[in-house]
Design a protein around this motif. Sequence first.
Motif, PDB file in Angstrom:
ATOM      1  N   PRO A 185      53.617 -21.630 109.529  1.00  0.00           N
ATOM      2  CA  PRO A 185      54.386 -20.562 109.484  1.00  0.00           C
ATOM      3  C   PRO A 185      53.754 -19.740 110.877  1.00  0.00           C
ATOM      4  CG  PRO A 185      53.842 -21.030 107.347  1.00  0.00           C
ATOM      5  CD  PRO A 185      53.014 -21.885 108.073  1.00  0.00           C
ATOM      6  N   LEU A 186      52.717 -19.496 111.258  1.00  0.00           N
ATOM      7  CA  LEU A 186      52.226 -18.911 112.502  1.00  0.00           C
ATOM      8  C   LEU A 186      53.010 -19.274 113.471  1.00  0.00           C
ATOM      9  CD1 LEU A 186      48.469 -17.970 111.780  1.00  0.00           C
ATOM     10  CD2 LEU A 186      50.184 -16.399 112.277  1.00  0.00           C
ATOM     11  N   GLN A 187      53.048 -20.757 113.682  1.00  0.00           N
ATOM     12  CA  GLN A 187      53.519 -21.142 114.621  1.00  0.00           C
ATOM     13  C   GLN A 187      55.064 -21.105 114.800  1.00  0.00           C
ATOM     14  OE1 GLN A 187      51.972 -25.073 113.625  1.00  0.00           O
ATOM     15  NE2 GLN A 187      50.745 -25.221 115.522  1.00  0.00           N
ATOM     16  N   ALA A 188      55.694 -21.028 113.851  1.00  0.00           N
ATOM     17  CA  ALA A 188      57.126 -20.798 113.617  1.00  0.00           C
ATOM     18  C   ALA A 188      57.444 -19.371 114.088  1.00  0.00           C
ATOM     19  CB  ALA A 188      57.670 -21.032 112.326  1.00  0.00           C
ATOM     20  N   ALA A 189      56.508 -18.301 113.429  1.00  0.00           N
ATOM     21  CA  ALA A 189      56.862 -16.930 113.845  1.00  0.00           C
ATOM     22  C   ALA A 189      56.261 -16.751 115.171  1.00  0.00           C
ATOM     23  CB  ALA A 189      55.719 -16.166 113.001  1.00  0.00           C
ATOM     24  N   PHE A 190      55.591 -17.282 116.006  1.00  0.00           N
ATOM     25  CA  PHE A 190      55.366 -17.192 117.621  1.00  0.00           C
ATOM     26  C   PHE A 190      56.320 -17.609 118.109  1.00  0.00           C
ATOM     27  CE2 PHE A 190      51.216 -15.770 116.227  1.00  0.00           C
ATOM     28  CZ  PHE A 190      50.345 -15.607 117.288  1.00  0.00           C
ATOM     29  N   LEU A 191      56.875 -18.672 117.696  1.00  0.00           N
ATOM     30  CA  LEU A 191      58.158 -19.377 118.460  1.00  0.00           C
ATOM     31  C   LEU A 191      59.310 -18.082 118.205  1.00  0.00           C
ATOM     32  CD1 LEU A 191      58.106 -22.925 117.676  1.00  0.00           C
ATOM     33  CD2 LEU A 191      57.738 -21.767 120.047  1.00  0.00           C
ATOM     34  N   ALA A 192      59.535 -17.691 116.954  1.00  0.00           N
ATOM     35  CA  ALA A 192      60.653 -16.650 116.742  1.00  0.00           C
ATOM     36  C   ALA A 192      60.312 -15.334 117.432  1.00  0.00           C
ATOM     37  CB  ALA A 192      60.952 -16.600 115.433  1.00  0.00           C
ATOM     38  N   GLU A 193      59.187 -15.099 117.643  1.00  0.00           N
ATOM     39  CA  GLU A 193      58.932 -13.712 118.521  1.00  0.00           C
ATOM     40  C   GLU A 193      58.909 -13.777 119.749  1.00  0.00           C
ATOM     41  OE1 GLU A 193      59.155 -10.768 117.127  1.00  0.00           O
ATOM     42  OE2 GLU A 193      59.580 -11.292 115.027  1.00  0.00           O
ATOM     43  N   GLN A 194      58.856 -15.013 120.325  1.00  0.00           N
ATOM     44  CA  GLN A 194      58.622 -15.044 121.737  1.00  0.00           C
ATOM     45  C   GLN A 194      57.407 -14.752 122.073  1.00  0.00           C
ATOM     46  OE1 GLN A 194      61.978 -14.403 124.377  1.00  0.00           O
ATOM     47  NE2 GLN A 194      63.471 -15.448 122.771  1.00  0.00           N
ATOM     48  N   ALA A 195      56.370 -14.965 121.301  1.00  0.00           N
ATOM     49  CA  ALA A 195      54.908 -14.430 121.548  1.00  0.00           C
ATOM     50  C   ALA A 195      54.085 -14.887 122.445  1.00  0.00           C
ATOM     51  CB  ALA A 195      54.156 -14.522 120.222  1.00  0.00           C
TER      52      ALA A 195
ATOM     53  N   ARG B 180      54.288  -8.430 120.696  1.00  0.00           N
ATOM     54  CA  ARG B 180      55.086  -9.794 120.290  1.00  0.00           C
ATOM     55  C   ARG B 180      54.016 -10.591 119.386  1.00  0.00           C
ATOM     56  NH1 ARG B 180      57.018  -9.870 125.572  1.00  0.00           N
ATOM     57  NH2 ARG B 180      55.838 -12.036 126.145  1.00  0.00           N
ATOM     58  N   ILE B 181      53.041 -10.816 119.905  1.00  0.00           N
ATOM     59  CA  ILE B 181      51.807 -11.519 118.855  1.00  0.00           C
ATOM     60  C   ILE B 181      51.490 -10.878 117.653  1.00  0.00           C
ATOM     61  CG2 ILE B 181      49.540 -12.159 119.201  1.00  0.00           C
ATOM     62  CD1 ILE B 181      49.643 -12.704 121.932  1.00  0.00           C
ATOM     63  N   ILE B 182      51.481  -9.385 117.633  1.00  0.00           N
ATOM     64  CA  ILE B 182      51.308  -8.708 116.504  1.00  0.00           C
ATOM     65  C   ILE B 182      52.443  -8.907 115.409  1.00  0.00           C
ATOM     66  CG2 ILE B 182      50.945  -6.265 115.562  1.00  0.00           C
ATOM     67  CD1 ILE B 182      48.554  -7.503 117.170  1.00  0.00           C
ATOM     68  N   ARG B 183      53.519  -8.818 116.313  1.00  0.00           N
ATOM     69  CA  ARG B 183      54.798  -8.940 115.432  1.00  0.00           C
ATOM     70  C   ARG B 183      54.829 -10.330 114.838  1.00  0.00           C
ATOM     71  NH1 ARG B 183      57.438  -6.187 119.606  1.00  0.00           N
ATOM     72  NH2 ARG B 183      58.426  -8.059 120.192  1.00  0.00           N
ATOM     73  N   ALA B 184      54.451 -11.437 115.508  1.00  0.00           N
ATOM     74  CA  ALA B 184      54.401 -12.704 115.201  1.00  0.00           C
ATOM     75  C   ALA B 184      53.568 -12.832 113.638  1.00  0.00           C
ATOM     76  CB  ALA B 184      54.106 -13.778 116.031  1.00  0.00           C
ATOM     77  N   VAL B 185      52.316 -12.483 113.853  1.00  0.00           N
ATOM     78  CA  VAL B 185      51.439 -12.483 112.616  1.00  0.00           C
ATOM     79  C   VAL B 185      51.859 -11.896 111.310  1.00  0.00           C
ATOM     80  CG1 VAL B 185      49.116 -11.994 112.061  1.00  0.00           C
ATOM     81  CG2 VAL B 185      49.383 -12.506 114.293  1.00  0.00           C
ATOM     82  N   LEU B 186      52.438 -10.715 111.556  1.00  0.00           N
ATOM     83  CA  LEU B 186      52.916  -9.975 110.470  1.00  0.00           C
ATOM     84  C   LEU B 186      54.281 -10.506 110.020  1.00  0.00           C
ATOM     85  CD1 LEU B 186      52.691  -5.980 112.032  1.00  0.00           C
ATOM     86  CD2 LEU B 186      51.457  -7.272 109.966  1.00  0.00           C
ATOM     87  N   ARG B 187      55.171 -11.386 110.815  1.00  0.00           N
ATOM     88  CA  ARG B 187      56.208 -12.318 110.326  1.00  0.00           C
ATOM     89  C   ARG B 187      55.566 -13.076 109.560  1.00  0.00           C
ATOM     90  NH1 ARG B 187      61.777 -14.407 112.549  1.00  0.00           N
ATOM     91  NH2 ARG B 187      61.557 -12.616 113.631  1.00  0.00           N
TER      92      ARG B 187
END
Length: 155
Positions: free
Chosen positions: A85-95, A140-147
Amino acid sequence: MPVAFTLNGAAVEVKAPEGMTLLQALRGPLGLSGPRFGCGQEACGSCMVTLDGEARPSCTLPLEAAAGRAVGTVEGLGTPEAPHPLQAAFLAEQAGQCGWCLSGILVSAAALLRRNPDPDEAAVREALEPHLCRCGAQNRIIRAVLRAARVGAPA
């Protein structure tokens, strides 16, 4: 001297000269490319791995310190077919921009979510504070971890 440990869930043994660091073993005989050499002084976070579940820099850690322990790298988080899920969130947030720091950040974020499955922004910022990102993708990285926390990243 051979050093045996568990790497991303699999038993490994490395015959290494005295003085070899864990990072050198991971990138050399074990053939991984996720943990990266950055500063060599535990200051940038690009070499971050988990050691028995705790995020640790591997650039100065003697290989012998991993003996009998569990080491985790970004390669152990997920696969292209089944991303963590972290990898997916990083992609979604363009982190990610250049990507140099991301493997270490992902490892530290995964360790944080194992400890605290529902962190607030301050906890994420504190956990990722040791990481140096020159690209400016921190928000964007912070948003991805929270996502990833919202979707329930696995332990």
